[in-house]
Design a protein around this motif. Structure first.
Motif, PDB file in Angstrom:
ATOM      1  N   LEU A 197       0.849  -1.187   0.000  1.00 55.70           N
ATOM      2  CA  LEU A 197       0.000   0.000   0.000  1.00 55.70           C
ATOM      3  C   LEU A 197       0.887   1.241   0.000  1.00 55.70           C
ATOM      4  O   LEU A 197       2.029   1.207   0.467  1.00 55.70           O
ATOM      5  N   SER A 198       0.338   2.319  -0.519  1.00 52.10           N
ATOM      6  CA  SER A 198       1.039   3.588  -0.365  1.00 52.10           C
ATOM      7  C   SER A 198       0.930   4.029   1.087  1.00 52.10           C
ATOM      8  O   SER A 198       0.116   3.499   1.864  1.00 52.10           O
ATOM      9  N   ARG A 232       3.088   3.302  -4.039  1.00 57.34           N
ATOM     10  CA  ARG A 232       3.069   1.908  -3.608  1.00 57.34           C
ATOM     11  C   ARG A 232       4.386   1.202  -3.911  1.00 57.34           C
ATOM     12  O   ARG A 232       4.672   0.149  -3.336  1.00 57.34           O
TER      13      ARG A 232
END
Length: 703
Positions: free
Chosen positions: A494-495, A536
């Motif tokens: 995930l970012s 990401r």
């Protein structure tokens, strides 16, 4: 074919596994010099009273017993079959064993998963078919199972050639077949008696966890020893260890792999710091098992744990040990090892010195009470008894020198006589014998005084005993449910912006932030701020020039954004960039790191450590399986040395330790997410302040 026998669990499994009444030895040899002749010889030698059926296709008789060409030819049902034929023949034998009602089939044969490739597939097929047939499998590649009390010895291990097996309360489960014999031999040399011993082999069905669970209910078993190479069944083993703890049956563990970093280190800091062995260690401690450092301690801890596991006090400090000796040098070797194990040898207080002087025993205020020239046997006994009655120490260690070998009545008999007080008070009394003194060891063993042959195992055992006490009354945390935020990916990295949403859902405080684009830098976060690339594909932004701190206004943000985009596109041109993350700058007293990892052996693990970009250099770490309780969170804080800086060290400002503990608990509840599997997560750094905590950098990897 449909299931022909009940699928044995619990008491039914224990009966068929350890005390079967009718046994088939498949592949039994008539040549008594061969390995495959051993089980029959061993059972005759050690008094098995049940029925034995040798299976040998080329013989009508094996060692005076009628032999049968196939299991299918047996005249009656069996409880347990021990299979010694080549691996390719095992599937057919399994079918016949099921037809004859076998509840358990132990497969000594190799040629399965240990070979990899086709062997893995063959083992999976065998285990699946056994389950269809209702047959429990031990192995393949198992050296067998032994019940000392009944003489049921379905094993080829040569150590069972010994003239007699001493029955007792120690049971052993080993993932190493050869070590099963070594454990029995070494234990017997120390006068220890055994109940049951099992080699699990490849654990295609019956595993370590289920065996521990069965042994908890075994009346003959008082202590369980585990020799582990890995953990294959953490979900079963954890509850079994807790049952053993609740039942007052200590579980002692020696596991290989202390020096290995782990098989699946991940890219984040958490993976680098929390390798598999550290996770296994945390898992075993949480569930009440005593993991020893030294193999010698595995045996020598057994009598100590059996006698004192229920009575040793739960301490929030280092254990304090009174050391009484007749050999100064020998005692010093133990005290040195005790210090390395965080066990403190303590000097007697003034009042106790005066008390003993009034009883005509002169001692000094030193961590080693040396009686080499100063006391008779009666005075030695009196001193030990008075220490056992006192409150200035948690255990008493008696160290004997050469007199233990040649004059046990001088140095050992007083310890034996004083043991009655230890049994009454519950305060541990143990002995270390500097020389090789078999007669003295036997005297101590008979009196129930745990005795040690090496200073290393003595210190290791004491540390394990007191450490395990802290988990004796531990409760299991019930995690709060967490809903996976809508729209976030369910696989991959995930970012940071997305990771912050996950932490917010868990209740972990994160510094206010906004995501802005290259074309519009408008935001509502108050200055000064930190500007960070959001992608990401980039977990550690500082390594690619993706962070700018101390941005004071819009103009500086515009300049910083241009530089960040340029840095990242030059360093990682293939990275997908979501924009710039603008985050409020936060004050702090201390930087820490919270990490989460779904360990391949033991499942979710939470880590607290020193934080910042140098986290991997400090190795100042505490681990617990997730989820954790508030009490466990406070323990973790106490175990990380750098937290002393916010706990009153030299008058420094105190941080909000309670808020930190609550945050650890909330973070650990990531294990409760059901929609996805969180592989790794990290808040680094986590700032501890006087009035709370706040995370300022977030990482989450899913799947």
């Amino acid at each position: 074919m449909t299931k022909t026998t009940p699928y044995a669990t619990g008491a039914a499994l224990a009966q068929a596994l350890f005390t079967p009444q009718r046994i088939a030895l498949v592949g039994a040899s008539a040549d008594e010099s061969k390995n495959t002749a051993r089980p029959l010889r061993f059972m005759r030698k050690h008094g098995y009273q049940g029925t034995i059926y040798p299976i040998n296709a080329g013989r009508a008789e094996v060692m005076g017993l009628q032999a049968y060409p196939r299991v299918a030819d047996l005249p009656e049902t069996i409880d347990h079959a021990f299979v010694m034929v080549p691996g390719r023949q095992v599937p057919e034998v399994l079918e016949q064993c099921a037809e004859r009602g076998a509840s358990v089939v132990t497969v000594f044969s190799d040629g399965f998963a240990e070979l990899g490739g086709d062997g893995v597939a063959a083992q999976a097929a065998l285990a699946a078919r056994a389950r269809e047939l209702g047959v429990r499998l031990l192995g393949p590649n198992s050296i067998g199972v032994v019940d000392v009390h009944s003489g049921a010895i379905l094993s080829v291990n040569a150590v069972l050639e010994m003239d007699s097996l001493r029955a007792g309360g120690i049971s052993v489960v080993s993932q190493s077949g050869s070590m099963l014999g070594a454990l029995l031999s070494r234990g017997a040399a120390r006068g220890l008696g055994f109940a049951k011993l099992v080699s699990v082999g490849n654990e295609s069905d019956i595993g370590v966890g289920e065996l521990v669970d069965v042994l908890v209910d075994d009346a003959a078993t008082e202590v369980i020893l585990l020799f582990l190479e890995t953990i294959r069944d953490a979900a079963v083993l954890g509850p079994a260890l807790r049952r053993a703890r609740a039942a007052g049956k200590p579980v002692l563990v020696y596991k290989l792999g202390r020096s290995a970093q782990g098989e699946a280190l991940a890219q984040s800091h958490t993976g680098a710091l929390a390798g598999n062995d550290a996770a296994v260690d945390a898992f075993l401690r949480k569930h009440g098992a005593m993991r020893v450092e030294f193999l010698e301690a595995l045996f020598e801890l057994a009598p100590l744990a059996r006698r004192y596991a229920k009575t040793v006090p739960v301490l929030d400090r280092h254990p304090r040990i009174a050391v009484v000796t007749t050999t100064g040098g020998g005692a010093a070797t133990v005290v040195d090892r005790l210090g390395l194990a965080n066990v403190d040898a303590v000097a007697p207080p003034d009042a106790f010195i005066a008390q003993m002087a009034a009883r005509d025993v002169k001692i000094r205020q030193t961590p080693i009470i040396d009686l080499t020239l100063a006391a008779t046997s009666a005075q030695y006994q009196d001193l030990v008894e008075q220490i056992l009655e006192s409150d200035w120490c948690d255990a008493v260690l008696c160290v004997a020198g050469s007199s233990a070998q040649f004059h046990p009545q001088l140095a050992v008999r007083p310890i034996v006589e004083a043991s009655a007080v230890s049994h009454r008070t519950g305060k541990p009394l143990l002995a270390f014998l500097a020389p090789e003194a078999t007669q003295s060891l036997d005297l101590l063993q008979a009196a129930g005084v745990p005795a040690f042959r090496t200073p290393e195992s003595c210190a290791d055992a004491l540390a394990c005993l007191f450490r395990a006490a802290r988990s004796r009354d531990a409760v299991t945390a019930t995690p709060a449910p967490i809903v996976w935020p809508r729209g976030l990916p369910t696989t991959g990295d995930l970012s940071e912006f997305e990771a912050a949403k996950v932490f917010a859902a868990a209740g972990v405080p994160i510094a206010p932030m906004a995501l802005v684009s290259e074309t519009s830098l408008a935001h509502a976060v108050p200055y000064p701020v930190v500007a960070k690339i959001c992608s990401r594909d980039i977990l550690h932004k500082t390594e690619v020039g993706g962070v700018k701190v101390g941005v004071r206004d819009n103009a500086e943000l515009e300049s910083a954004a241009d530089q960040l985009f340029a840095n990242v596109r030059g360093a990682v041109p293939e990275a997908r960039i979501d924009g710039i993350l603008v985050q409020r700058m936060e004050s702090r007293l201390l930087e820490l790191m919270l990490g989460y990892r779904n360990d391949p052996l033991v499942g979710p693990i939470v880590m607290l450590s020193a934080g910042g970009v140098t986290a991997e250099l400090h190795r100042d770490v505490s681990l617990r399986p997730a989820p954790v309780t508030l009490a466990e969170a406070h323990e973790m804080i106490g175990e990380v040395r750098s937290t002393q800086l916010i706990r009153g060290f030299r008058g420094l400002p105190r941080g909000d330790v309670d808020a930190l503990a609550r945050t650890i608990v909330a973070f650990s509840n990531l294990s409760a997410v059901t929609e996805v599997t969180i592989a790794e997560a990290e808040v680094n750094p986590l700032f501890v302040r006087e009035d709370g905590v706040v995370g300022v950098d977030c990482v989450v990897r899913v799947g």
